[in-house]
Design a protein around this motif. Sequence first.
Motif, PDB file in Angstrom:
ATOM      1  N   ILE A 124      33.728  46.234  29.849  1.00 14.71           N
ATOM      2  CA  ILE A 124      34.349  45.961  31.152  1.00 14.71           C
ATOM      3  C   ILE A 124      35.644  45.212  30.891  1.00 14.71           C
ATOM      4  N   THR A 125      36.740  45.724  31.425  1.00 13.57           N
ATOM      5  CA  THR A 125      38.070  45.181  31.152  1.00 13.57           C
ATOM      6  C   THR A 125      38.731  44.794  32.467  1.00 13.57           C
ATOM      7  N   THR A 126      39.271  43.559  32.510  1.00 16.35           N
ATOM      8  CA  THR A 126      40.035  43.125  33.677  1.00 16.35           C
ATOM      9  C   THR A 126      41.382  43.825  33.644  1.00 16.35           C
ATOM     10  N   VAL A 127      41.664  44.592  34.653  1.00 15.37           N
ATOM     11  CA  VAL A 127      42.851  45.433  34.621  1.00 15.37           C
ATOM     12  C   VAL A 127      44.122  44.598  34.566  1.00 15.37           C
ATOM     13  N   ILE A 128      44.227  43.536  35.387  1.00 15.66           N
ATOM     14  CA  ILE A 128      45.486  42.800  35.496  1.00 15.66           C
ATOM     15  C   ILE A 128      45.805  42.015  34.238  1.00 15.66           C
ATOM     16  N   THR A 129      44.783  41.591  33.498  1.00 15.59           N
ATOM     17  CA  THR A 129      45.021  40.767  32.309  1.00 15.59           C
ATOM     18  C   THR A 129      44.717  41.490  31.006  1.00 15.59           C
ATOM     19  N   LEU A 155      29.263  37.053  37.181  1.00 14.02           N
ATOM     20  CA  LEU A 155      30.302  36.054  36.931  1.00 14.02           C
ATOM     21  C   LEU A 155      31.696  36.672  36.859  1.00 14.02           C
ATOM     22  N   LEU A 156      31.876  37.691  37.624  1.00 13.46           N
ATOM     23  CA  LEU A 156      33.186  38.296  37.690  1.00 13.46           C
ATOM     24  C   LEU A 156      34.006  37.630  38.787  1.00 13.46           C
ATOM     25  N   LYS A 157      35.284  37.883  38.828  1.00 19.27           N
ATOM     26  CA  LYS A 157      36.146  37.295  39.838  1.00 19.27           C
ATOM     27  C   LYS A 157      36.137  38.176  41.073  1.00 19.27           C
ATOM     28  N   PRO A 158      36.105  37.579  42.236  1.00 17.07           N
ATOM     29  CA  PRO A 158      36.129  38.387  43.448  1.00 17.07           C
ATOM     30  C   PRO A 158      37.473  39.121  43.598  1.00 17.07           C
ATOM     31  N   TYR A 159      37.355  40.196  44.261  1.00 13.69           N
ATOM     32  CA  TYR A 159      38.517  40.989  44.657  1.00 13.69           C
ATOM     33  C   TYR A 159      39.438  41.258  43.453  1.00 13.69           C
ATOM     34  N   THR A 160      38.768  41.715  42.335  1.00 19.76           N
ATOM     35  CA  THR A 160      39.494  41.982  41.083  1.00 19.76           C
ATOM     36  C   THR A 160      39.163  43.387  40.600  1.00 19.76           C
ATOM     37  N   ASP A 161      40.191  44.066  40.076  1.00 25.43           N
ATOM     38  CA  ASP A 161      39.997  45.423  39.529  1.00 25.43           C
ATOM     39  C   ASP A 161      39.477  45.336  38.099  1.00 25.43           C
ATOM     40  N   TYR A 162      38.404  46.105  37.847  1.00 29.39           N
ATOM     41  CA  TYR A 162      37.806  46.165  36.509  1.00 29.39           C
ATOM     42  C   TYR A 162      37.695  47.630  36.061  1.00 29.39           C
ATOM     43  N   SER A 163      37.945  47.880  34.786  1.00 29.20           N
ATOM     44  CA  SER A 163      37.720  49.206  34.163  1.00 29.20           C
ATOM     45  C   SER A 163      36.377  49.155  33.447  1.00 29.20           C
ATOM     46  N   CYS A 164      35.468  50.060  33.830  1.00 25.73           N
ATOM     47  CA  CYS A 164      34.090  50.029  33.314  1.00 25.73           C
ATOM     48  C   CYS A 164      33.793  51.295  32.501  1.00 25.73           C
ATOM     49  N   PRO A 168      36.409  55.986  31.708  1.00 28.16           N
ATOM     50  CA  PRO A 168      36.286  54.717  32.451  1.00 28.16           C
ATOM     51  C   PRO A 168      36.404  54.927  33.970  1.00 28.16           C
ATOM     52  N   GLN A 169      35.666  54.121  34.688  1.00 32.24           N
ATOM     53  CA  GLN A 169      35.741  54.095  36.155  1.00 32.24           C
ATOM     54  C   GLN A 169      36.326  52.755  36.604  1.00 32.24           C
ATOM     55  N   LEU A 170      37.230  52.812  37.582  1.00 35.87           N
ATOM     56  CA  LEU A 170      37.886  51.607  38.105  1.00 35.87           C
ATOM     57  C   LEU A 170      37.085  51.085  39.308  1.00 35.87           C
ATOM     58  N   VAL A 171      36.669  49.825  39.225  1.00 33.89           N
ATOM     59  CA  VAL A 171      35.850  49.206  40.270  1.00 33.89           C
ATOM     60  C   VAL A 171      36.500  47.880  40.686  1.00 33.89           C
ATOM     61  N   GLN A 172      36.560  47.648  41.988  1.00 39.49           N
ATOM     62  CA  GLN A 172      37.074  46.377  42.517  1.00 39.49           C
ATOM     63  C   GLN A 172      35.928  45.584  43.131  1.00 39.49           C
ATOM     64  N   THR A 173      35.812  44.323  42.692  1.00 38.48           N
ATOM     65  CA  THR A 173      34.769  43.487  43.285  1.00 38.48           C
ATOM     66  C   THR A 173      35.129  43.183  44.748  1.00 38.48           C
ATOM     67  N   LYS A 174      34.103  42.817  45.487  1.00 39.28           N
ATOM     68  CA  LYS A 174      34.319  42.537  46.908  1.00 39.28           C
ATOM     69  C   LYS A 174      35.028  41.184  47.079  1.00 39.28           C
ATOM     70  N   ASP A 209      47.401  29.993  45.371  1.00 39.76           N
ATOM     71  CA  ASP A 209      47.788  30.811  44.193  1.00 39.76           C
ATOM     72  C   ASP A 209      47.031  32.141  44.269  1.00 39.76           C
ATOM     73  N   PRO A 210      47.674  33.273  43.965  1.00 43.01           N
ATOM     74  CA  PRO A 210      47.008  34.588  44.100  1.00 43.01           C
ATOM     75  C   PRO A 210      45.699  34.691  43.339  1.00 43.01           C
ATOM     76  N   SER A 211      45.629  34.048  42.176  1.00 42.69           N
ATOM     77  CA  SER A 211      44.402  34.149  41.379  1.00 42.69           C
ATOM     78  C   SER A 211      43.234  33.419  42.008  1.00 42.69           C
ATOM     79  N   TYR A 212      43.511  32.618  43.030  1.00 42.88           N
ATOM     80  CA  TYR A 212      42.421  31.879  43.663  1.00 42.88           C
ATOM     81  C   TYR A 212      42.196  32.312  45.106  1.00 42.88           C
ATOM     82  N   ARG A 213      42.936  33.342  45.516  1.00 42.46           N
ATOM     83  CA  ARG A 213      42.778  33.758  46.900  1.00 42.46           C
ATOM     84  C   ARG A 213      41.455  34.516  47.099  1.00 42.46           C
ATOM     85  N   ASN A 214      41.053  35.338  46.107  1.00 36.97           N
ATOM     86  CA  ASN A 214      39.770  36.059  46.141  1.00 36.97           C
ATOM     87  C   ASN A 214      39.668  37.015  47.328  1.00 36.97           C
TER      88      ASN A 214
END
Length: 493
Positions: A397-402, A419-428, A444-450, A479-484
């Motif tokens: 699982i890869t965090t797309v933005i980082t 323990l993933l971050k909310p509202y974040t795009d992940y490659s699975c 890979p499938q792209l999934v965004q947490t709620k 800060d955008p990283s904490y907006r969730n």
Amino acid sequence: KVCARRYQLLHAHRCYDSEMKMVAADLSTIMCVVVLFACGRATAEPCNANEASQSANSCNSTCTSDDIILVGGSGSNEGSVQLCVDGRWESLCDDDWSEYDAAVVCRQLRLSGANYSFGTESSDMFRGVNCTGSEAKLKDCPSNTENCTTRRSVGVKCSLNSYPGAPQNISANVFNSTSLTISWRPPLAEQTYGAILQYNLSCMSPVLNFTVSPSPNTTSQQVMGLFPYTTYTCCVWALNSFGWGRNACIQVTTPPSVLTQNPTNFSASVVNSTCIVLTWSPPVLSWYNGPLLNYSIEIIPQMDTTQRSLISTMQTLVILSSLHPFYNYTCTVAAYTAAGKGPSTPPITVTTLQDAPSGPPVRFKATANGSTSIIMEWGPPVPSKQNGIILGYTVTITTVITGQMQRLNTTNTSITVNLLKPYTDYSCSVSARTVIGSGPQVIPQLVQTKEGSPTGSPLNISHTTPNPDTLILTWSPPDPSYRNGVVRGYLVV
């Protein structure tokens, strides 16, 4: 008379079956045209005794030792007796010559009867004989070279009643490796000398002799119980009231028989995940099987028995390559001769070694399970691409933005990543592994947490008081990283 003298001289010097014709009437220039069939040429020479003698001596007709001929007579059944010695015809002298000697001559010529006579004097004498009358051939009679005192040749006249001639047009038709049919035609009509009473057929070989007596009306005979791959000399005789005649022979070879034994010491060894080595020893060959032509190896994968493979080789070792990893293969080997395929060896089942999977897991699905977890599910790779025992799976699982990557191992076919971050795009993605290693990943499938509650406060808070009863507050979003999620409003307390 001059030509007769010429005729006599020619026959005395090994030229026989000749025909003379008078071509001149003047006795001083008489020429005799002599067609020398035995010498293979025609000649016309003066009828001078000395010249004739010299010419006759130059005729080098050859013969087979111990053969005899009658020369100078009015037919093939009479004439002076000559015996083949060292490839040349020699006359016999009349010392001790009797009806017993004449009987042996006629018997050797396959003729009957025997009248004897004495010929003219000649210096070309070889020996005398003294037969008892029971000998089969003249060479079997006692002889001497010292008693030729009179130097007169000997003659015989045999009866034309004779043994029958040889059967005609003998042929063979081979049915199989142990039976054949011999066919023939009766002797020529002018050589039967009466009715044919019986035939005799004999097929001879170094290992087996076969004899049968067909009836006089039979012109073919099946011979059974022969040995395969054996050369037989088959001869046919005809019988008349006088006896058995000459034979007619044909040589025929029976075909080889099918092998009755399979190759021995058949074994298989695994080299790697795609290679097997098969070895064996030749079958025990009998002489009647004929030469070994080749071996046929059959390979059947148990995963798909319709995919049979055949390999032909003359060797007793074969390397099977480009096989499928971790497959069971059933192998047999058989030997071929000209008669066809022999029995196969008992089958050997051998399994190639494992390898890393060559296909990804199937039916992969990744979905968000709240704002901080993702559920992933899948099935094992298709059996033909597992290449071994699937020991587990590796989830990526890869965090797309980082680009931050996380790998998790599991033996199950599903996993929940927390323990993933909310509202974040992940490659699975996920891959299967064997003891050798991991195979390819699924696409890979792209999934965004709620969305979740912001974890950061608004920034840059400030205030102003334009008048005593008014307060103005200003701030910036978190800060955008904490907006969730998407900030939809603020609560001022």
